[in-house]
Design a protein around this motif. Structure first.
Motif, PDB file in Angstrom:
ATOM      1  N   ARG A  50       0.975  -1.268  -0.112  1.00 50.48           N
ATOM      2  CA  ARG A  50       0.126  -0.313   0.371  1.00 50.48           C
ATOM      3  C   ARG A  50       0.832   1.161   0.083  1.00 50.48           C
ATOM      4  O   ARG A  50       1.751   1.434   0.959  1.00 50.48           O
ATOM      5  CB  ARG A  50      -0.957  -0.058   1.337  1.00 50.48           C
ATOM      6  N   ASP A  52       0.127   5.355   1.069  1.00 49.73           N
ATOM      7  CA  ASP A  52      -0.418   5.946   1.404  1.00 49.73           C
ATOM      8  C   ASP A  52      -0.165   7.604   0.663  1.00 49.73           C
ATOM      9  O   ASP A  52      -0.958   7.900   1.304  1.00 49.73           O
ATOM     10  CB  ASP A  52      -0.203   5.907   3.427  1.00 49.73           C
ATOM     11  N   ARG A  70      -8.520   2.634  -1.498  1.00 47.37           N
ATOM     12  CA  ARG A  70      -8.966   2.633  -0.049  1.00 47.37           C
ATOM     13  C   ARG A  70     -10.392   2.192  -0.329  1.00 47.37           C
ATOM     14  O   ARG A  70     -11.445   1.814  -0.763  1.00 47.37           O
ATOM     15  CB  ARG A  70      -9.194   3.575   0.926  1.00 47.37           C
ATOM     16  N   ASP A  71     -10.563   0.563   0.534  1.00 43.82           N
ATOM     17  CA  ASP A  71     -11.601  -0.086   0.896  1.00 43.82           C
ATOM     18  C   ASP A  71     -12.607   0.992   2.365  1.00 43.82           C
ATOM     19  O   ASP A  71     -13.340  -0.037   2.887  1.00 43.82           O
ATOM     20  CB  ASP A  71     -12.434  -1.751   1.189  1.00 43.82           C
ATOM     21  N   ASP A  72     -12.825   2.294   2.166  1.00 38.67           N
ATOM     22  CA  ASP A  72     -13.689   1.922   3.043  1.00 38.67           C
ATOM     23  C   ASP A  72     -14.203   3.314   2.115  1.00 38.67           C
ATOM     24  O   ASP A  72     -13.965   4.479   1.925  1.00 38.67           O
ATOM     25  CB  ASP A  72     -12.437   3.378   3.887  1.00 38.67           C
ATOM     26  N   PRO A  73     -15.639   3.060   3.039  1.00 38.78           N
ATOM     27  CA  PRO A  73     -16.448   4.373   2.448  1.00 38.78           C
ATOM     28  C   PRO A  73     -16.335   5.746   3.061  1.00 38.78           C
ATOM     29  O   PRO A  73     -16.974   6.250   2.535  1.00 38.78           O
ATOM     30  CB  PRO A  73     -18.010   3.482   3.058  1.00 38.78           C
ATOM     31  N   ASP A  74     -15.929   5.736   4.218  1.00 35.57           N
ATOM     32  CA  ASP A  74     -15.518   7.053   4.735  1.00 35.57           C
ATOM     33  C   ASP A  74     -14.180   7.462   3.781  1.00 35.57           C
ATOM     34  O   ASP A  74     -13.799   9.122   4.274  1.00 35.57           O
ATOM     35  CB  ASP A  74     -15.725   7.052   6.127  1.00 35.57           C
ATOM     36  N   ASP A  75     -14.059   7.336   2.921  1.00 35.92           N
ATOM     37  CA  ASP A  75     -12.603   8.045   2.877  1.00 35.92           C
ATOM     38  C   ASP A  75     -12.104   8.804   2.590  1.00 35.92           C
ATOM     39  O   ASP A  75     -13.094   9.123   1.535  1.00 35.92           O
ATOM     40  CB  ASP A  75     -11.778   7.183   0.912  1.00 35.92           C
TER      41      ASP A  75
END
Length: 143
Positions: A50, A52, A70-75
């Motif tokens: 990864r 950053d 990112r596998d983050d919905p809040d990215d």
């Protein structure tokens, strides 16, 4: 005291990549960007897959910043790989096109002269991002 100075304020577009380390290698080899920094878990004992934050400088000034998806919905960034496009000023578009082609870039528009006096070409990187390169530095501005 160090003689290294930060560049003057500029615009630095950002993009995300599925394989950021491979994209960094491609952008440096194919287009001539220079990797300035790249931070990720490897910098803290992790696997190193990864990214950053990475900064790739364009030799004539400015550059791009990129990182891994990112596998983050809040990215807060929320950019999708392949959705980026940029125009980059170069004095040697024909030579750069040949370099990009040799490195495996998909040339989407061959070098050509525009009606506004620029010499341009366009290509896609392995992530699907669109890159246009040409001699047009922008319209003159008032001092």
């Amino acid at each position: 005291m160090s003689d290294v100075k930060a560049p003057p304020p500029q615009v630095w577009p950002t993009l995300r990549a599925r394989d950021a380390r491979a994209l960094i290698a491609f952008l440096t080899e194919a287009f001539g960007f220079e990797e300035v920094v790249s931070y990720g878990p490897a910098d803290h004992g992790g696997s190193g897959d990864r990214v950053d934050h990475a900064e790739l400088a364009w030799p004539a000034g400015g550059g791009v910043m990129l990182g891994s998806t990112r596998d983050d919905p809040d990215d807060p960034c929320g950019l999708q790989p392949g959705s980026f496009g940029a125009y980059v000023v170069t004095a040697e578009p024909d030579a750069l096109c040949a370099r990009a082609r040799a490195a495996g870039a998909q040339i989407t528009m061959e070098p050509h002269d525009t009606d506004y006096g620029s010499r341009d070409f366009a290509a896609r990187d392995p992530e699907g991002n669109s890159w246009s390169f040409g001699t047009y530095p922008g319209a003159p501005r008032r001092a």
